[in-house]
Scaffold this active site. Structure first.
Site, short mmCIF file in Angstrom:
data_model
loop_
_atom_site.label_atom_id
_atom_site.label_comp_id
_atom_site.label_asym_id
_atom_site.label_seq_id
_atom_site.Cartn_x
_atom_site.Cartn_y
_atom_site.Cartn_z
N HIS A 183 27.61 86.46 70.47
CA HIS A 183 26.84 86.88 71.63
C HIS A 183 25.63 87.74 71.26
O HIS A 183 24.60 87.67 71.94
CB HIS A 183 27.74 87.61 72.64
CG HIS A 183 28.70 86.70 73.34
ND1 HIS A 183 30.02 86.57 72.96
CD2 HIS A 183 28.52 85.84 74.37
CE1 HIS A 183 30.62 85.69 73.74
NE2 HIS A 183 29.75 85.23 74.61
N GLU A 207 32.75 84.85 80.46
CA GLU A 207 33.55 85.90 79.83
C GLU A 207 32.94 87.28 80.04
O GLU A 207 33.61 88.29 79.89
CB GLU A 207 33.68 85.66 78.32
CG GLU A 207 34.12 84.28 77.92
CD GLU A 207 32.93 83.47 77.43
OE1 GLU A 207 31.98 83.28 78.22
OE2 GLU A 207 32.96 83.02 76.27
N ASP A 268 26.66 77.14 91.63
CA ASP A 268 26.18 76.14 90.69
C ASP A 268 24.78 76.54 90.23
O ASP A 268 23.85 76.64 91.04
CB ASP A 268 26.16 74.77 91.39
CG ASP A 268 25.59 73.67 90.49
OD1 ASP A 268 25.28 73.95 89.33
OD2 ASP A 268 25.46 72.54 90.99
N ASP A 296 24.23 80.25 78.51
CA ASP A 296 25.46 80.27 77.71
C ASP A 296 26.48 79.40 78.43
O ASP A 296 27.48 79.89 78.96
CB ASP A 296 25.96 81.70 77.54
CG ASP A 296 27.18 81.78 76.63
OD1 ASP A 296 27.41 80.83 75.87
OD2 ASP A 296 27.90 82.80 76.70
#
Length: 575
Positions: A183, A207, A268, A296
């Site tokens: 990251h 995450e 979305d 990501d």
């Protein structure tokens, strides 16, 4: 059941096409179990029951003897015949046939393999496992790290913790030991290549680790994260807490999602950007432009419908381009890095990656750079791309190690423990990203027909070198104002390298150095600055490959090449 000689027992139970069997070796303290079923449900949920029934601890031989608890080593395999077709492995239809099965469940030789969470959201299956791979760590060292015996392991328990791995639809997404390298490599090269990133958008990143890295920049006023799966964000907070932990940043919240600069949209991302920034979208519905956008999301080699739409949607990419400020930066991960013997992306399962790179050119990005990180926790180095909306904006990408270190020191958020919030990224690491690996060039140039420029990169071994002894330095006769020039004693073959021995020993004045010299000359506060600028311009070659002007001044006789003529040139600069 049957007794074994000299001791032990072996039992088998059969039901239609399913069976269960176990064998014991009491002297060794070992029992093996084989559970074979014809059902479609995974057997991993039975592991706690199996451990409770069969993991019988050894009796201590004395009152003071301390025994380690039984260790269970297991593998979960799918029965029957399966297609080896690449798309069937990555289409998400059977997560156990993807990375989750092939890299984890199928493999017996893990010292620890424990399911932390398994569940499904509206959009995908989520699995979190805790593992100890004997290749990197071992169970005994982990147990010692939990003790207070004064051993190195007990004093540094953070180095011996089990790894924690996230899988989405069976595909590995990130791991605890690869979290920060992955990251930080995704976020900081692009963030520090922008002079003042205030508004940042994140696409995906459920995450929370991408958001965590963005919030480490004190310039950031708003970090907008568009992630379709709210359940993933919540479960990651519960089972992968360090991924989204901002508690050490002064002024932040414990959970990065709750930082006052964070703005979450569980939608979305394609529709979110197209509706606001797509061609034809109402200007009244457009938020302020973003300085940096970081994607990501799914890997480009995932052959599922959403990945196909993500990497082949020109409307979406155009909306991203439209949403950037004039010196905006776009960053995304590109999946596994190429290996030396790979076919070009357009003829492999990486075709989505090539499609995305082509679309970047079509929508208007003026400069893009591919780079790799080898410590991201995957089985192979990982690749990324950064794209600049304006060509000149790439100048900061090529900053020196010292310039990056200075920028990092001045921009990162202060921490409560007084340490740098960056665990992996620094100026030296950035230096390794600035020029793509040669493998990238080799694989790219395997396309048919070969892309423009592939035949003229670097020395090919066919160029003839003409040494300095074949030339003489003298006064030019082209006019009264003519200076010193280089003249050939004999005819020189076209395409020859002049004084190749010293051609690489040029003095390179980088854009920041060039700018510093020019500013001092204009202000007059440095006595010799104008003399240096005159030398730089008169004897150097101006290069704009790094976004803003730089100068290369050759050494040896090459210093005077083409400086005695009327401006016409019969030489070219070899870069």
């Amino acid at each position: 059941c049957h007794s074994l000689i000299p001791m032990g027992v072996s039992c088998v139970g059969v039901l239609l096409e399913s069976h269960v069997s176990f064998h014991t070796w009491p002297d060794e303290g070992v029992i093996t179990l084989d559970l074979f079923t014809c059902g479609s449900n995974p057997l991993v949920p039975t592991l706690p029951v199996i451990e409770r029934l069969f993991a019988v601890p050894r009796r201590p031989q004395s009152k003071d003897e301390v025994l380690d608890p039984p260790a269970m080593v297991w593998a979960h395999k799918l029965r029957g015949f399966r297609s080896d077709d690449t798309e069937s492995i990555h289409d998400g239809s059977n997560p156990l046939g993807a990375d989750l099965g092939k890299l984890l469940l199928d493999i017996m030789d893990f010292d620890m393999k424990k399911e932390i969470f398994s569940g499904e959201s509206t959009f995908q299956r989520i699995d979190v496992y805790e593992v100890i791979r004997p290749r990197f760590r071992d169970l005994l060292s982990y147990r010692r790290s939990l003790s207070t015996d004064g051993s190195y392991e007990s004093l540094h328990p953070e180095l011996y913790r089990p790894d924690r791995v996230l899988f989405l639809d069976g595909v590995m997404q990130s791991s605890m030991y690869g979290d920060e390298p992955y990251h930080e490599a995704l976020v900081h090269p692009g963030m520090f290549s922008h002079p003042d990133p205030k508004r940042v958008a994140i696409i995906g990143g459920g995450e929370g680790a991408t958001l965590r890295e963005v919030l480490k920049h004190k310039t950031v006023e708003k970090a907008v994260m568009v992630e379709i799966d709210q359940f993933l964000v919540e479960q990651s907070h519960l089972h992968l807490p360090s991924w989204s932990n901002c508690s050490n940043l002064v002024g932040s919240a414990d959970w990065c999602v709750e930082d006052k600069r964070s703005e979450m949209h569980y939608e979305d991302a394609l529709a979110w950007f197209i509706n606001r920034y797509g061609d034809g979208a109402s200007s009244s519905n457009q938020p302020e432009p973003f300085d940096v956008i970081i994607m990501d999301a799914l890997d480009p080699h995932d052959s599922i419908p959403f990945a196909e739409a993500l990497y082949n949607n020109k409307k979406f990419l155009q909306s991203l381009y439209n949403s950037l400020s004039e010196n905006g930066v776009f960053i995304m991960q590109l999946g596994e890095a190429n290996s030396f013997m790979d076919a070009p992306d357009s003829f492999s399962r990486m075709k989505n990656r090539m499609n995305m790179l082509n679309l970047m050119d079509e929508v208007g990005f003026e400069s893009s750079h591919v780079y790799e990180e080898g410590h991201a926790g995957f089985l192979w180095p990982w690749s990324y791309i950064i794209a600049f909306k304006d060509f000149n904006s790439r100048a900061l990408w090529y900053s020196s190690v010292a310039e990056f270190e200075t920028r990092i020191h001045g921009r990162v958020m202060p921490t409560k423990d007084g340490k740098s919030p960056l665990k992996y990224f620094d100026g030296a690491t950035m230096k390794s990203y600035q020029v793509p690996h040669r493998v990238v060039e080799r694989v790219f140039c395997r396309q048919q027909p070969a892309p423009k420029g592939c035949e003229s990169v670097g020395f090919k071994g066919k160029e003839s070198n003409t040494p300095a002894s074949s030339f003489v330095v003298g006064k030019s006769r082209t006019g009264e104002q003519a200076g010193i020039g280089v003249f050939a004693k004999d005819a020189i073959k076209k395409g020859s390298v002049i004084d190749g021995e010293l051609s690489t020993q040029s003095i390179r004045l980088e854009p920041s150095t060039t700018n510093l010299i020019e500013n001092h000359c204009k202000s007059g506060d440095l006595k010799d600055a104008c003399a240096v600028e005159k030398w730089m311009r008169n004897y150097g070659s101006k290069v704009v490959a790094k976004g803003t002007p730089a100068y290369w001044v050759e050494s040896g006789i090459n210093t005077f090449v083409n400086h005695a003529s009327s401006g016409e040139s019969n030489v070219a600069l070899q870069v």
